[in-house]
Design an enzyme around this catalytic site. Structure first.
Site, PDB file in Angstrom:
ATOM      1  CG  ASP A   6      -4.403   6.859   8.552  1.00  0.00           C
ATOM      2  OD1 ASP A   6      -4.417   6.627   7.331  1.00  0.00           O
ATOM      3  OD2 ASP A   6      -5.241   7.584   9.114  1.00  0.00           O
ATOM      4  NE  ARG A  61      -5.002   1.829  -0.119  1.00  0.00           N
ATOM      5  CZ  ARG A  61      -4.408   2.523  -1.078  1.00  0.00           C
ATOM      6  NH1 ARG A  61      -4.110   3.796  -0.869  1.00  0.00           N
ATOM      7  NH2 ARG A  61      -4.126   1.978  -2.237  1.00  0.00           N
ATOM      8  CE1 TYR A  86      -9.345   0.651  11.969  1.00  0.00           C
ATOM      9  CE2 TYR A  86     -11.509   0.549  10.956  1.00  0.00           C
ATOM     10  CZ  TYR A  86     -10.135   0.632  10.838  1.00  0.00           C
ATOM     11  OH  TYR A  86      -9.555   0.686   9.596  1.00  0.00           O
ATOM     12  NE  ARG A 143      -5.522   8.867  14.416  1.00  0.00           N
ATOM     13  CZ  ARG A 143      -4.575   9.297  13.585  1.00  0.00           C
ATOM     14  NH1 ARG A 143      -4.467   8.771  12.372  1.00  0.00           N
ATOM     15  NH2 ARG A 143      -3.756  10.246  13.950  1.00  0.00           N
TER      16      ARG A 143
END
Length: 285
Positions: free
Chosen positions: A63, A61, A124, A212
């Site tokens: 953001d 999922r 990522y 992040r």
């Protein structure tokens, strides 16, 4: 919990990508915000002329504002509906979906496949520029501008202390009942020929805001505001540190999801549902 598909249904794997800037994340939300899941489920219902909405399960999922190049999802469809539409489904979805989300592949999934729980890693990328002039206007939706010169070697030295299995509570937004133990398989930076710094972040799974937050800590090392050993000390402390900034979402892209061989999918799905503890830490399940 079983991954058995209900009788009369077929599990279908979808490979997709999207530009996250105008989405309120992947997951459908109660207040009707625009989401990736909502757009795809609406398109699927429309092109198959279904009265029912068939719910997607996703590998990761994302953001609000986060992009994906290699996202994976699955959906269980009635066998008759799948037989009727399978040959033309991809092209029909392309005609119905908005231009900021694309489905690239639609195929019957192997037995035991679960887009979320069968995955063994997610990779990522986070992209940053420290160019004094800012971000190339054509890349502004995918690259963060950091207004300080960054030392890639220092960032990689700091990153090395974070790789491995740890409790990443200091870098995650805590969710009730969820573990923050993760295995970070890779965390490294490189400066591309165009000057953009690209972080590769790979783990078996990620908790909320983890990538992040890790990037935010390493940027502080790269620009000299914190020493090289600071991110490791934050990790060891095990609590959220207000000095760790969660960087903006637009620099982050889910690049790829990895799965084991087909005969190991079901076992991996069962394993991934077990709540993890670190060696020497009491815990159950």
């Amino acid at each position: 919990m079983s991954d058995d598909v209900q009788p009369g249904f077929v599990r279908v794997r979808l490979d997709l990508s999207y530009d996250g800037r105008d989405f309120s994340g992947w997951a459908k939300q109660a207040r009707g915000q625009r989401t990736v899941q909502g757009e795809i489920e609406d398109a699927l219902r429309t092109v198959t002329r279904s009265q029912e909405t068939y719910e997607l399960t996703v590998a990761g999922r994302t953001d609000a504002g986060v992009h994906a190049r290699g996202q994976v999802a699955h959906v269980d469809l009635p066998e008759e509906l799948w037989r009727e539409h399978r040959e033309k489904l991809l092209r029909r979805l392309a005609g119905r979906l908005p231009h900021d989300v694309r489905v690239w592949s639609v195929a019957e999934a192997p037995e035991g496949f679960n887009a979320r729980f069968s995955a063994i890693w997610r990779r990522y990328a986070y992209r940053v520029t420290d160019h004094p002039g800012g971000v190339d206007p054509l890349l502004r939706g995918h690259v963060l501008w950091h207004d300080w010169t960054l030392d890639v070697d220092a960032m990689n030295e700091a990153a090395a202390a974070l790789v491995g299995e740890h409790d990443f509570a200091a870098y995650c937004k805590k969710r009730e009942g969820a573990t923050t133990i993760r295995t970070l398989q890779a965390l490294r930076w490189e400066r591309r020929p165009d000057g953009i710094l690209e972080a590769t972040v790979k783990a078996d799974a990620f908790c909320h805001n983890m990538v992040r937050s890790l990037v935010g800590a390493l940027l502080f090392v790269g620009d000299g505001h914190r020493p090289v050993d600071w991110p490791g000390k934050v990790l060891a402390a095990g609590v959220r540190d207000s000095a760790v900034h969660v960087v903006r979402p637009h620099g982050l892209t889910l690049e790829e999801v990895g799965y084991p061989a087909d005969d190991q999918l079901a076992a991996r799905s069962r394993e991934a549902r077990n709540k993890r503890t670190l060696p020497g830490v009491a815990g159950c399940c």
